[in-house]
Design a protein around this motif. Structure first.
Motif: not given
Length: 304
Positions: A1-2, A249-256
């Protein structure tokens, strides 16, 4: 992540933080040391006896003037020479001027001697004449003034015979002989002229020997540098946290994520694409009819 911390953009941010925080801590520590030095010199000055009460010594033994020798009685022998008036000097809440004479010593150098203070303006003033012949003066030693000293007139343009600042640098342009980088003020008054008796000018405390405004400015600067160091560290943590949340958020798919754009000949969207295009629709229906006929038997075909 970092892993983003290893990107070129974050290398620049990290380098700034690594350099800024030690610099702020160093500057804050330096300002704190300046404040502590002023407090210590103030305590030492309070413990020492009044310099004017100590025994007088020859002038050359007390030079150069520092916090220890400032205010000490100094003796010098010579003859009085050029005289100057120093306007704009206040004493006992009254405006007036100093009467200054240069004492030409046996070594050839001249010592500025403030013989006293008179009220009024220096222009056109009548002052008592200096003693004639060889004299020995004993006065409180003072360091040369500068532009930050009280009462100094650094603007220039004064009439002839007047002096805005008591210093060797100011006098060297007015006389053709060397001048000591110091001056003395006589502790006893001399007889005055039309302006009355001259009053003695009290010696000033040496600069930087007390808890003045500059001391508390050093303390304030100390707090500012430490606060700025904390602010840099806070902003770095805040930027790291925001970047980490964006990566999560990108990894969890929260960002389209934006999908591919179909071209004019794309299967579903193109005008000639299988089912969506008008020709594609007709071809599909024809193929379905052919398959239906092929699947029938002759008897079935006659019966229909």
């Amino acid at each position: 992540m970092y892993r983003f911390l290893l990107t070129p953009r974050w290398w620049g941010i990290n380098l700034f933080v690594v350099l800024a925080i030690p610099f702020c801590v160093f500057m804050g520590t330096w300002q704190l040391g300046r404040f502590e030095d002023r407090v210590q010199s103030h305590e030492q000055a309070e413990k020492q006896p009044d310099p004017s009460t100590r025994a007088a010594k020859p002038l050359d033994e007390l030079l150069p003037v520092d916090k220890v020798t400032s205010g000490r009685p100094a003796m010098a022998t010579g003859t009085y020479g050029d005289q100057f008036l120093v306007p704009g000097r206040e004493l006992d809440d009254r405006q007036g001027f100093y009467v200054l004479n240069l004492l030409r010593t046996e070594g050839g150098k001249a010592l500025p001697v403030v013989r006293g203070w008179l009220p009024g303006t220096a222009s056109g003033a009548r002052v008592p004449a200096a003693p004639q012949g060889v004299v020995t003066v004993t006065g409180d030693l003072q360091a040369s003034e500068n532009i930050h000293s009280d009462g100094v007139d650094a603007r220039g343009g004064l009439p002839q015979g007047q002096l805005g600042m008591i210093s060797a640098a100011a006098l060297v342009n007015l006389v053709d002989y060397d001048v000591y980088d110091a001056w003395v003020t006589l502790p006893e008054a001399e007889a005055g002229g039309t302006g009355g008796a001259m009053k003695p000018v009290p010696a000033a405390a040496p600069a930087g020997s007390g808890l003045d405004l500059k001391a508390f400015q050093n303390l304030g600067y100390t707090g500012e540098w430490f606060v700025f160091a904390g602010f840099v560290l806070f902003m770095w943590f805040r930027l790291v946290r925001r970047e980490a949340e964006a990566v999560r958020d990108v990894a969890l798919g929260l960002v389209p994520e934006a999908g591919p754009v179909d071209g004019p000949e794309g299967g579903e969207a193109g005008p000639e694409g299988g089912e969506a295009g008008p020709e594609g629709a007709g071809a599909s229906e024809g193929e379905a009819a052919a398959q239906d006929l092929a699947g029938r038997t002759p008897e079935t075909a006659q019966g229909s």
